[in-house]
Design an enzyme around this catalytic site. Structure first.
Site, PDB file in Angstrom:
ATOM      1  N   ARG B  68      -1.708   2.622  -5.480  1.00 29.60           N
ATOM      2  CA  ARG B  68      -2.630   1.334  -4.422  1.00 29.60           C
ATOM      3  C   ARG B  68      -3.725   1.392  -3.378  1.00 29.60           C
ATOM      4  O   ARG B  68      -4.075   1.109  -3.093  1.00 29.60           O
ATOM      5  CB  ARG B  68      -0.670   1.250  -3.425  1.00 29.60           C
ATOM      6  CG  ARG B  68      -0.336   0.726  -2.597  1.00 29.60           C
ATOM      7  CD  ARG B  68       0.870   0.745  -1.840  1.00 29.60           C
ATOM      8  NE  ARG B  68       0.728   1.823  -0.984  1.00 29.60           N
ATOM      9  CZ  ARG B  68       0.050   1.800   0.369  1.00 29.60           C
ATOM     10  NH1 ARG B  68      -0.032   0.272   0.702  1.00 29.60           N
ATOM     11  NH2 ARG B  68      -1.080   2.310   0.954  1.00 29.60           N
ATOM     12  N   MET B  97     -10.606  -2.713  -0.753  1.00 26.96           N
ATOM     13  CA  MET B  97     -10.220  -1.895  -0.340  1.00 26.96           C
ATOM     14  C   MET B  97      -9.208  -0.713  -0.637  1.00 26.96           C
ATOM     15  O   MET B  97      -8.640  -0.509  -0.055  1.00 26.96           O
ATOM     16  CB  MET B  97      -8.332  -3.051   0.273  1.00 26.96           C
ATOM     17  CG  MET B  97      -9.314  -4.371   0.692  1.00 26.96           C
ATOM     18  SD  MET B  97      -9.857  -3.604   2.478  1.00 26.96           S
ATOM     19  CE  MET B  97      -8.566  -2.376   3.261  1.00 26.96           C
ATOM     20  N   ARG B  98      -9.958  -0.694  -1.865  1.00 28.87           N
ATOM     21  CA  ARG B  98      -9.638   1.406  -2.555  1.00 28.87           C
ATOM     22  C   ARG B  98     -10.662   1.954  -2.317  1.00 28.87           C
ATOM     23  O   ARG B  98     -12.304   1.888  -2.672  1.00 28.87           O
ATOM     24  CB  ARG B  98      -9.172   0.212  -4.466  1.00 28.87           C
ATOM     25  CG  ARG B  98      -8.048  -0.308  -3.883  1.00 28.87           C
ATOM     26  CD  ARG B  98      -7.787  -0.860  -5.616  1.00 28.87           C
ATOM     27  NE  ARG B  98      -6.692  -1.949  -5.588  1.00 28.87           N
ATOM     28  CZ  ARG B  98      -5.184  -1.914  -5.751  1.00 28.87           C
ATOM     29  NH1 ARG B  98      -4.950  -0.100  -5.586  1.00 28.87           N
ATOM     30  NH2 ARG B  98      -4.615  -2.359  -5.801  1.00 28.87           N
ATOM     31  N   HIS B 116     -18.998  -1.248   7.700  1.00 21.73           N
ATOM     32  CA  HIS B 116     -17.291  -0.370   8.169  1.00 21.73           C
ATOM     33  C   HIS B 116     -17.652  -1.718   9.948  1.00 21.73           C
ATOM     34  O   HIS B 116     -18.513  -0.910  10.551  1.00 21.73           O
ATOM     35  CB  HIS B 116     -17.295   0.565   7.911  1.00 21.73           C
ATOM     36  CG  HIS B 116     -15.484   1.066   8.892  1.00 21.73           C
ATOM     37  ND1 HIS B 116     -14.690   1.262   8.019  1.00 21.73           N
ATOM     38  CD2 HIS B 116     -15.726   2.164  10.333  1.00 21.73           C
ATOM     39  CE1 HIS B 116     -13.832   1.990   8.708  1.00 21.73           C
ATOM     40  NE2 HIS B 116     -14.657   2.259  10.390  1.00 21.73           N
TER      41      HIS B 116
END
Lengths: 209, 209
Positions: B68, B97-98, B116
């Site tokens: 996930r 997002m990984r 970021h």
């Protein structure tokens, strides 16, 4: 501050007292309506005591007791007692190098503030400017915050970023951060003295009055 | 960048691709001399893929595999392979997002960057703007950094502070941070493309050439 009387500040410092000077100059310029009621130091020969005496301020050395990094309980009571005798409305840490625990914070709840040479929560603890250089950040800064029992963890009152330059040494960076400190600390104290800082949980807001 | 050829960028994203748009616009304005060779996404319906296709860019979805929060090893090899086939000089994470592990970083050593939404090292990880609001800081910001195996821990390339306003919601703050991202990310990529970023240990410096 009670009944329109002058807002009374107690200053604790261990070093050269440059923030004390910045505060007294802000008072002299009329930017901060307050008086410095008492200056205390845990270092007998600290310049901050000399500065205070030269300006005719009440200034005392109180021996710090048996620990290296904090005040022992009895000593902290002595500091607290002296500040209460001086009837101070706010305790301002200005380069005070010992950790405060229960006694002083209980006597002055929500009325002890500190300034730290970084943009907290980055780089708490000692040598914050050196930590910032070693980490390679492009901005650090200065933070005025309420003191709680943690290390530089209390609610933030004011911050200002300071750029790191490629050629910076620890000294040149610290110098730039301290110039910022001298600007924002008196301003934050004035905000508190005038009742403009509103605390909600861990956040603070500036009232528009 | 080899032999005066165009600097080739691979962009990885999972979301709306606003940083991809900022990069393509900087290229169109002539502020960044580069071309976007490939856009990859781990989200089939991600807007970033639509944006890329609308602009005629090569864009692929590669299924992320069984985890996930990271790419599995085989999938990361596929991403790496696609980027190598596209002959990219720099891998730009734009809301991807990984977490990346060995494979991609080994294939592109010192050539993977991320942006970021905080002034690192404050507030690494997810929801950095929300973390900043909850902590009550007066300044947060945006950080461009090299990607290493930690979470938002690589050497910092560029930062810019963003003030928090008393009335900020998570949405209003994020919007202001993203505007800053869109300004500093293309600039940092241009600095890398032009060879102006010099790494020394965990620090980076900007050469004067």
């Amino acid at each position: 501050m009670s009944n329109g009387e002058t807002f009374r500040i107690g200053v604790l410092g261990s070093g050269n007292g440059s923030n004390l000077i910045a505060i007294t100059e802000a008072i002299e310029r009329g930017e901060l309506s307050a008086e410095i009621a008492l200056v205390l130091s845990d270092v007998k020969e600290a310049e901050i005591l000399q500065h205070a005496k030269r300006r005719g301020l009440m200034a005392c050395y109180i021996a710090p007791g048996k620990y290296r990094t904090k005040l022992d309980e009895e000593t902290e009571k002595s500091y607290s007692c002296a500040l209460q005798q001086a009837d101070v409305d706010l305790v301002v840490l200005a380069g005070f190098m010992r950790i405060l625990k229960d006694e002083l914070l209980k006597s002055f709840p929500g009325k002890v503030i500190n300034i730290h040479p970084s943009l907290l929560p980055s780089f708490p603890g000692v040598g914050a400017w050196k930590q910032a250089l070693d980490h390679g950040v492009k901005f650090t800064g200065a933070t005025v915050h309420f003191v709680d029992q943690g290390i530089d963890s209390g609610a933030i009152i004011a911050q200002e970023p300071v750029p790191l330059l490629d050629g910076d040494t620890p000294e040149s960076l610290l110098d730039r951060i301290q110039q910022t400190e001298h600007r924002i600390y008196p301003k934050a104290i004035a905000d508190i003295a005038e009742g403009r800082i509103i605390s909600k949980g861990h956040r603070t807001f500036r009232s528009t009055k």
